[in-house]
Scaffold this motif. Sequence first.
Motif, short mmCIF file in Angstrom:
data_model
loop_
_atom_site.label_atom_id
_atom_site.label_comp_id
_atom_site.label_asym_id
_atom_site.label_seq_id
_atom_site.Cartn_x
_atom_site.Cartn_y
_atom_site.Cartn_z
N LEU A 56 -14.72 39.12 -11.79
CA LEU A 56 -14.07 38.60 -12.98
C LEU A 56 -13.87 36.95 -13.05
CD1 LEU A 56 -12.27 41.08 -12.09
CD2 LEU A 56 -11.31 41.04 -13.93
N TRP A 85 -11.64 34.14 -15.95
CA TRP A 85 -10.56 33.65 -16.78
C TRP A 85 -10.90 31.92 -17.10
CZ3 TRP A 85 -7.66 38.44 -17.43
CH2 TRP A 85 -7.34 39.35 -15.73
N ARG A 124 -9.06 36.94 -20.25
CA ARG A 124 -10.32 37.16 -19.27
C ARG A 124 -11.62 37.01 -20.20
NH1 ARG A 124 -11.09 43.16 -17.62
NH2 ARG A 124 -11.26 43.21 -19.80
N ALA A 161 -15.81 40.09 -16.92
CA ALA A 161 -16.05 41.58 -15.59
C ALA A 161 -17.25 41.98 -15.70
CB ALA A 161 -14.15 42.43 -16.30
N PRO A 203 -15.44 46.17 -16.93
CA PRO A 203 -14.35 46.14 -18.06
C PRO A 203 -13.26 47.14 -17.76
CG PRO A 203 -16.21 45.55 -19.27
CD PRO A 203 -16.49 46.11 -17.73
N GLU A 231 -8.94 46.45 -14.52
CA GLU A 231 -7.44 45.86 -15.42
C GLU A 231 -7.02 44.70 -14.02
OE1 GLU A 231 -5.19 47.45 -18.47
OE2 GLU A 231 -7.24 47.91 -19.40
#
Length: 457
Positions: A83, A85, A91, A94, A97, A100
């Motif tokens: 991931l 950020w 975000r 990923a 996805p 989380e």
Amino acid sequence: MSSIERTLLTWILGALSLGALLVALLTYVVTLDEMHEVFDADLKNIAQAVASYHHAGYGPGDDSVVVMPNRTDTPEDSEIVTLTWTREGKRVFASDPRVELPFSSTQGLSRTSAKGEDWIVYSSVNDDGVAQAAQRVSARQEMAGESASKVLPPLLGLVVVVGALLIFGLRKGLKPLQGAAQDVSQRSAHSLDPISLDGVPNEIQPLVVSINDLMKRLGEAFATQRRFLADAAHELRTPITALRLQLQLLQGSGNDAERSQAMTEFAAGVDRSQRLVEQLLNIARADANSDHFSPQPLNLTELVQSVVARFSLKADVLDIDLGVSSEPTSTGVWVNGDSEQLTVLLNNLVENALRFTPAGGVVDVKISQDHDASPVLRVIDNGPGISDAERERVFDRFYRGSEATALARDGYGSGLGLAIVQAIAERHGAHVGLASPADHRGLEVTVRFRLNDQAAE
């Protein structure tokens, strides 16, 4: 009934099985620890690579668009999710996805949870943003479990192989014991020969030796019993025959004088028979294999005084000076012994001395302590004594010296008195000796006891 073979197998196989489980558990723990170390390093490398490749996110004004993959497949347990950020926590990318994970701006490894799953996450923080690489904890646990499960079956197979070898070894090792047991079971009650130790393992030899010792003691006990029965039958035949003759004389007496004489002789015969039976019982109880033995500390001085007091009236009737002398001590002389048997020993010594001491004679019973404080009992008379040639034989059962029998007051004895004395003395660890008194007249019987610390206290 318990089985040595079954008990040993249960404990040994149980220990091996437990060891196999512990090895599998240790394998799991060690493998999981190694996986943590390896995968944590992989997460770090992947997170740093992702940060370098994606520039760790996109700042304001960057027109680049990152397209998220559309994942519909089932993720592998060992899959590593990446991931990226922004520094503000948005975000950007990923690899899956559907996962989380919460945003973290803390550099390094951390543990977190997402949708009920535990994850290990490495965060690489730089000026452009944050790159993360994450892996499920359950994945590592499953891989470690698979490694342990692969180790466990060979270990359990090894337990089975070792168990089979143990069964073979135990049965072969216990075979000599089974042979010894079969040897004993095939014997009769009169076959008490020792069991052969040939081929018997060292661990079992003490048991076989103990059984041999027991059979030896049983053989001695049976021999003593047979000897006692034979001696009793032989010795009782004479007085019973005499009693029958005296009874016939009593029945055939023609006047009061003959009847009175026959009654006197019959009563004397009954007394002699009773005395013989008592002596036979005493010799049986004094035997080393008898259970009639309860030693405890007792005052020998008081015991001698009580026995002599019982014979004092008889000594007065026989015109014999019977007395006791003891070394002056505050508590008397103590020994560790059986009161009943020592009373029998004293009775025989004093009674024998009275039987062979002529009227006007002297019988002295002396109690003293030797130079090492060992108790010593002496019975001294001035009768005919015992010649040196006969002193060894007078301790034999039913032996009656011709000279002593002729000089005895009643002319008859069982021949058991000194045999009983010696048997009781040996059972108490004492030694009996015969000697002539200082004036070389009569007999001095010495019973020397061992010093006992409990009795001395």
